[in-house]
Each structure stands twice: as structure tokens, then as C-alpha cells.
Design a protein around this motif. Sequence first.
Motif: not given
Length: 349
Positions: A39, A41, A147, A149-150, A152, A318, A321, A324, A346, A348
Motif C-alpha cells: 500500500a 499513499g 493493516s 493501509k494503516s 501506509a 483508515e 484513506g 484505494t 491509497i 496497491e
Amino acid sequence: MQGMMDAVIKTKAAPGSMEFASVPIPKITPEQVLIRIMASGICGTDHSLYHWNEAIANSYKLQFPSIFGHEFSGVITEVGSQVTGMAVGERVTVNPILYCGQCSYCAEGIINICDNRPFLGTDYNGGFAQYVAVRAQNIIKLPDSVSFKSGALMEPLCVAIHAVERVKPAFGETAVVIGPGAIGLLMLLVLKNMGVGKVIVTGAGADKERLATAAALGADCTINVDEQEPVARVRELTGGRGADVVLDAAGHHSVVSQAVQMVAKHGKIGVSGLPAKPSELLMTQIAMREISIVGNRAYERKTWFQAAKMIDGGLNVEPIGTHTLPLKDWEKGMELLDRREGLRIILEP
């Protein structure tokens, strides 16, 4: 590891000039690890460099082709021969400041203002790719509960934590955050998490959706400055006293002078925004009312461990973000930011 990888590359010093391409997977040195990015950002800096904002672009020494992206997380896939304490398969994020470790500022632990601080994602290739090579001391291991995501989002969270820590609000005090972008909303989350009494978030008419997000994330009051005079409203909300702390997360040259008007006597103003024009300040007011103006840049090493503990302890970042996308759709992410839609996009890889 040999082979090729997907990446988004900036090809020259001009607006746009970015493309999705296949490039060699970086080779690591004995002091580095290779990370498979999960991930990444898109920061405001990346957005500005994409459009080639001269004021920001001239503050970096970019070489082309360049891979941007400094907010990312992933998995270690290869470990250099001199690296200890790290293993293939570990989930990590990365401090992108490549501090020298030798100057007087590094000796004090304030690596954010190191005399020699190249940066991943500008001076060296960053996270808009499938893989990145990073020196081992810049790796932060992610708790199992955090995670990708978190992970990133930890870099902008660190910016917010450091800014709040620098102005040291006390329990029960009132804080104003000017600017409801990603950094401003993360400041809100940090302030609410640490027990500040009342948090007020201000923004412009174009920020209506972001102000609604601020309210959903726990802001005690939001102020649309196109509909309400913010200084008068802050004074009203604080019984005429003013806010104990005001944080600039907007980066407009008018913000600090406005903050001087809305902060209480002996209050503190934290400056994280980077305006293109100079600000006009009434120094007499600053002296007579004992106002402190505190500059904030990035984060220290300890900030990353604070951020990991806060997320592990239940802080939910989260919602920041908001979108995604696969890496190949990076241009859609830039277009979302052009339209002021979303906060952090975000990617990927």
C-alpha cells in the motif's frame, strides 16, 4: 532479486510527464532490505510534483526518471547480508528520512532537521512501485493489528503526532485545527485521543465534505469560514478567551495571522503548512499576549513507535484513506486530488 516490476515514473521536469512503466527491481546493498510494497499513499507533495509546482519542485534535487511516494507499507522479501534482527516475511513500514546519524541534530534525536537528509520518494526512488530498497535502520515493524493501509497512513500520522507534541496541549484545553485535509484530520484524531477538551476544525467552502468528515471523526465544532467569521466564532466557543492551541494544517499565508487573532493569551500556534507567500504578523500582539509560534517539520524516530502504539491501541486512521486504487490507475488518484475529492488515495502495486 532480479527481474522487472511495475512502477509510476516521472520522466522529466515538466507538468504531468508521469507514466506507468516496467523497470528493474532494485538491487539491495548489504545494509538494505527489499520490500514488496502492499500500500502506498499519494501525498500532497507527490501531487504537486506531478503538476510540477516550481516552489516545491525547486526544494528537491530530483533526477529522472524518478519514482515518487514516501508513505508506504509492505513485506520484507530480501535481507542484506549485514542486516540483523529482520527477516523475510515481516510486515513493515518505512521512515523516508535518510538522516545522516552524524550531525549535531541527529545526536539530539531530531533527525527531522538533520543537516543531510535525503528523502525516499524524491532524492531516492520511493513507493509508487512494486518493490523498494531501504536501509535497515529506516524500517519500522508493524504490529499484527496494523493493516497495510494503516501502515501506509503512519507517515502522515507521524506528521500530526509531532506537530501536536510540539505545542503540548494540556488535558481539557481547546484546540483549533485550520485545514481539514489529511494532516489536519489526523491532528484532530491525535488531539481527541490524548484528552484535549474541545477540538474545533475550520475550512473553506470547498471543504464542506471534509468538514463533515471532521465532525464524523469527533470534532466538537466545525467552522466553514465562507459562512462564519472564524475568529469571532472561536472566541464565542471559548467564552471570549480564545483557543489554547491553534494548529495550521492549511499552508495558506493568511493562516498564522488569523491564528494570532483566535489564540488565547499565552497560547501556542503550531505551523505545519508550507505557504508559497510570506505571512504578515502583528509582532506587538505576539509579544504583549505572550503567544508562541512553533514550527513543525516531519517527525522524529520515536514518533513512528508512538504512531504504531496508537494504532495498535485502537486509533482508527483508515477513514483518512478514502480511496484505494491499483497502481496502474495512479492517474485517477491524481484526478481525485485535482477535484479535492478524498483525503489520502491509497495505491496497491
